[in-house]
Design an enzyme around this catalytic site. Structure first.
Site, PDB file in Angstrom:
ATOM      1  N   ASP A  48      -6.667  -8.087 -16.250  1.00  0.00           N
ATOM      2  CA  ASP A  48      -7.285  -9.211 -15.529  1.00  0.00           C
ATOM      3  C   ASP A  48      -7.693 -10.333 -16.492  1.00  0.00           C
ATOM      4  O   ASP A  48      -7.972 -10.085 -17.657  1.00  0.00           O
ATOM      5  CB  ASP A  48      -8.506  -8.693 -14.752  1.00  0.00           C
ATOM      6  CG  ASP A  48      -8.918  -9.643 -13.643  1.00  0.00           C
ATOM      7  OD1 ASP A  48      -8.094 -10.496 -13.226  1.00  0.00           O
ATOM      8  OD2 ASP A  48     -10.069  -9.540 -13.179  1.00  0.00           O
ATOM      9  N   HIS A  70      -0.308 -15.949 -17.272  1.00  0.00           N
ATOM     10  CA  HIS A  70       0.554 -14.817 -16.892  1.00  0.00           C
ATOM     11  C   HIS A  70       1.681 -14.649 -17.927  1.00  0.00           C
ATOM     12  O   HIS A  70       2.036 -13.534 -18.290  1.00  0.00           O
ATOM     13  CB  HIS A  70       1.157 -15.028 -15.496  1.00  0.00           C
ATOM     14  CG  HIS A  70       0.125 -15.109 -14.404  1.00  0.00           C
ATOM     15  ND1 HIS A  70      -0.966 -14.276 -14.363  1.00  0.00           N
ATOM     16  CD2 HIS A  70       0.011 -15.924 -13.313  1.00  0.00           C
ATOM     17  CE1 HIS A  70      -1.701 -14.565 -13.296  1.00  0.00           C
ATOM     18  NE2 HIS A  70      -1.139 -15.563 -12.646  1.00  0.00           N
ATOM     19  N   ASN A 102      -2.823  -9.284  -3.800  1.00  0.00           N
ATOM     20  CA  ASN A 102      -2.470 -10.499  -4.546  1.00  0.00           C
ATOM     21  C   ASN A 102      -1.534 -11.426  -3.765  1.00  0.00           C
ATOM     22  O   ASN A 102      -1.351 -12.585  -4.140  1.00  0.00           O
ATOM     23  CB  ASN A 102      -1.888 -10.164  -5.930  1.00  0.00           C
ATOM     24  CG  ASN A 102      -2.933  -9.722  -6.936  1.00  0.00           C
ATOM     25  OD1 ASN A 102      -2.674  -8.874  -7.804  1.00  0.00           O
ATOM     26  ND2 ASN A 102      -4.137 -10.276  -6.870  1.00  0.00           N
ATOM     27  N   TRP A 103      -0.963 -10.939  -2.648  1.00  0.00           N
ATOM     28  CA  TRP A 103      -0.158 -11.831  -1.790  1.00  0.00           C
ATOM     29  C   TRP A 103      -1.021 -12.946  -1.206  1.00  0.00           C
ATOM     30  O   TRP A 103      -0.496 -13.943  -0.711  1.00  0.00           O
ATOM     31  CB  TRP A 103       0.467 -11.054  -0.628  1.00  0.00           C
ATOM     32  CG  TRP A 103       1.415  -9.970  -1.034  1.00  0.00           C
ATOM     33  CD1 TRP A 103       1.175  -8.638  -0.978  1.00  0.00           C
ATOM     34  CD2 TRP A 103       2.762 -10.116  -1.522  1.00  0.00           C
ATOM     35  NE1 TRP A 103       2.281  -7.936  -1.420  1.00  0.00           N
ATOM     36  CE2 TRP A 103       3.266  -8.821  -1.764  1.00  0.00           C
ATOM     37  CE3 TRP A 103       3.579 -11.221  -1.802  1.00  0.00           C
ATOM     38  CZ2 TRP A 103       4.547  -8.582  -2.248  1.00  0.00           C
ATOM     39  CZ3 TRP A 103       4.857 -10.987  -2.291  1.00  0.00           C
ATOM     40  CH2 TRP A 103       5.325  -9.684  -2.515  1.00  0.00           C
ATOM     41  N   ARG A 151      -2.733 -14.968  -2.755  1.00  0.00           N
ATOM     42  CA  ARG A 151      -2.786 -16.113  -3.690  1.00  0.00           C
ATOM     43  C   ARG A 151      -1.855 -17.226  -3.233  1.00  0.00           C
ATOM     44  O   ARG A 151      -0.961 -16.994  -2.407  1.00  0.00           O
ATOM     45  CB  ARG A 151      -2.376 -15.631  -5.087  1.00  0.00           C
ATOM     46  CG  ARG A 151      -3.397 -14.685  -5.636  1.00  0.00           C
ATOM     47  CD  ARG A 151      -3.132 -14.377  -7.079  1.00  0.00           C
ATOM     48  NE  ARG A 151      -4.206 -13.531  -7.568  1.00  0.00           N
ATOM     49  CZ  ARG A 151      -4.545 -13.399  -8.828  1.00  0.00           C
ATOM     50  NH1 ARG A 151      -3.875 -14.059  -9.757  1.00  0.00           N
ATOM     51  NH2 ARG A 151      -5.537 -12.613  -9.180  1.00  0.00           N
TER      52      ARG A 151
HETATM   53  C1  IPE Z   1      -6.697  -6.964  -9.985  1.00  0.00           C
HETATM   54  O1  IPE Z   1      -7.041  -8.265 -10.354  1.00  0.00           O
HETATM   55  C2  IPE Z   1      -5.225  -6.836  -9.853  1.00  0.00           C
HETATM   56  C3  IPE Z   1      -4.431  -7.034 -11.066  1.00  0.00           C
HETATM   57  C4  IPE Z   1      -4.870  -7.195 -12.279  1.00  0.00           C
HETATM   58  C5  IPE Z   1      -3.023  -7.000 -10.853  1.00  0.00           C
HETATM   59  P1  IPE Z   1      -7.514  -9.335  -9.292  1.00  0.00           P
HETATM   60  O2  IPE Z   1      -7.780 -10.582 -10.069  1.00  0.00           O
HETATM   61  O3  IPE Z   1      -6.549  -9.434  -8.175  1.00  0.00           O
HETATM   62  O4  IPE Z   1      -8.870  -8.689  -8.735  1.00  0.00           O
HETATM   63  P2  IPE Z   1     -10.105  -9.332  -7.964  1.00  0.00           P
HETATM   64  O5  IPE Z   1      -9.551 -10.156  -6.845  1.00  0.00           O
HETATM   65  O6  IPE Z   1     -10.833 -10.184  -8.943  1.00  0.00           O
HETATM   66  O7  IPE Z   1     -10.926  -8.164  -7.525  1.00  0.00           O
HETATM   67  C1  IPE Z   2      -4.525 -10.896 -13.644  1.00  0.00           C
HETATM   68  O1  IPE Z   2      -5.069 -12.120 -13.983  1.00  0.00           O
HETATM   69  C2  IPE Z   2      -3.084 -10.994 -13.217  1.00  0.00           C
HETATM   70  C3  IPE Z   2      -2.862 -10.760 -11.782  1.00  0.00           C
HETATM   71  C4  IPE Z   2      -3.765 -10.419 -10.902  1.00  0.00           C
HETATM   72  C5  IPE Z   2      -1.499 -10.901 -11.335  1.00  0.00           C
HETATM   73  P1  IPE Z   2      -5.640 -13.095 -12.879  1.00  0.00           P
HETATM   74  O2  IPE Z   2      -4.548 -13.976 -12.402  1.00  0.00           O
HETATM   75  O3  IPE Z   2      -6.369 -12.364 -11.825  1.00  0.00           O
HETATM   76  O4  IPE Z   2      -6.654 -13.968 -13.728  1.00  0.00           O
HETATM   77  P2  IPE Z   2      -8.119 -14.414 -13.294  1.00  0.00           P
HETATM   78  O5  IPE Z   2      -8.868 -13.177 -12.923  1.00  0.00           O
HETATM   79  O6  IPE Z   2      -7.958 -15.340 -12.147  1.00  0.00           O
HETATM   80  O7  IPE Z   2      -8.658 -15.079 -14.515  1.00  0.00           O
HETATM   81 MG    MG Z   3      -8.276 -11.734 -11.584  1.00  0.00          MG
END
Ligand code: IPE
Ligand code: IPE
Ligand code: MG
Length: 261
Positions: A28, A45, A76-77, A79
């Site tokens: 994360d 990413h 994550n969909w 987003r």
């Molecule tokens: C968890 O991270 C999923 C991944 C790292 C793939 P998220 O960024 O989606 O989690 P939340 O929304 O902060 O809980």
């Molecule tokens: C984790 O990083 C990667 C995925 C969830 C795909 P994030 O994209 O959640 O990064 P933050 O948490 O918004 O910084």
């Molecule tokens: Mg995150």
């Protein structure tokens, strides 16, 4: 000795070594890493892929057997579609770039999650990559993609009932051992260590069943910064924990005195 891979932490007491057999990581903080540098989130990413390579290498050097990385959750969909689409492209590119090297290095790659939601090209690349590394036994790399712990448990329940339809008529006979073989990662030890970068202290629907007795380690650092040193720091912290699996501390000390004499 019981088959280590199949030891359930709730049915038997697993063996605990200095090196975790299985590490699970919530990667994360990519977006925040990028934002801090005034870059678009997707730049984080992209950098994150390099951290994956460093982490795989460091785990293998340390003698870890399995590494499970949370790459894309079933939530994550939600987003923005542009970000989802870049994530899918990056995943496809990483598979194509790295799979031959993985095959050569003895890595068995598995993608865990509901891959049926991905487009044809990605599904094809996943199947090809898994096939190419199928007979490798040195190291398990599991990428959780469109994965959710709740999906995993529901999916296992469906598979269990499909294979044993009579169980539906005798629900009181259903035991952990009936369900466990149908969960993702059933052939690998439960994670010893869970690492989450990015500062959040939550599970976000990762391995709900498998984390029953896993040790948790949280770091404020963002995933693109992760590498060998931070991994070692997490393992050092892990080694200071007393894993009791429901027992008392006194019982553990007695057991270690008995084995020393
Ligand atoms: C968890 O991270 C999923 C991944 C790292 C793939 P998220 O960024 O989606 O989690 P939340 O929304 O902060 O809980
Ligand atoms: C984790 O990083 C990667 C995925 C969830 C795909 P994030 O994209 O959640 O990064 P933050 O948490 O918004 O910084
Ligand atoms: Mg995150």
């Amino acid at each position: 000795m019981p088959n280590k891979a199949l030891t359930s932490s709730t049915l038997a007491i697993p063996e605990v070594g200095v090196v975790p057999s299985h590490i699970a990581i919530v990667m994360d903080g990519n977006g925040r890493w990028a934002r801090q540098r005034l870059l678009p989130r997707v730049a984080g990413h992209r950098k994150g892929v390099e951290a994956v390579r460093r982490t795989v290498e460091a785990c293998m050097a340390m003698g870890v057997q399995s590494l499970t990385l949370f790459a894309f959750s079933s939530e994550n969909w939600r987003r923005p579609s542009d970000e989802v689409s870049v994530l899918m492209k990056l995943f496809l590119k990483a598979l194509k770039t790295d799979v031959r090297k993985m095959a050569k290095e003895g890595i068995r790659l598995r993608i865990v999650g509901d891959t049926s939601a991905f487009n044809e090209e990605l599904r094809h690349a996943i199947a090809e990559s898994e096939n190419l590394t199928l007979s490798n036994t040195r190291f398990n790399l599991n990428i959780a993609a469109n994965y959710g712990g709740r999906w995993d448990i529901l999916n296992a329940t469906r598979l269990m009932l499909k294979a044993n339809p009579l169980l539906a008529n005798q629900p009181e006979t259903i035991r952990e051992e009936h369900l466990a073989p149908y969960l993702a990662l059933a052939d690998q030890p439960e994670p010893d260590l869970y690492i989450r970068t990015g500062g959040e202290q939550r599970v976000s629907n990762f391995l709900l069943w498998q984390l029953a007795y896993t040790e948790f380690y949280f770091t404020e650092r963002f995933w693109p910064e992760f590498g060998k040193e931070m991994l070692l720091e997490a393992v050092r912290s892990y080694n200071q924990r007393e894993r009791r699996f429901g027992r008392t501390s006194e019982q553990l000390h007695q057991a270690s005195r008995a084995s020393a004499s």
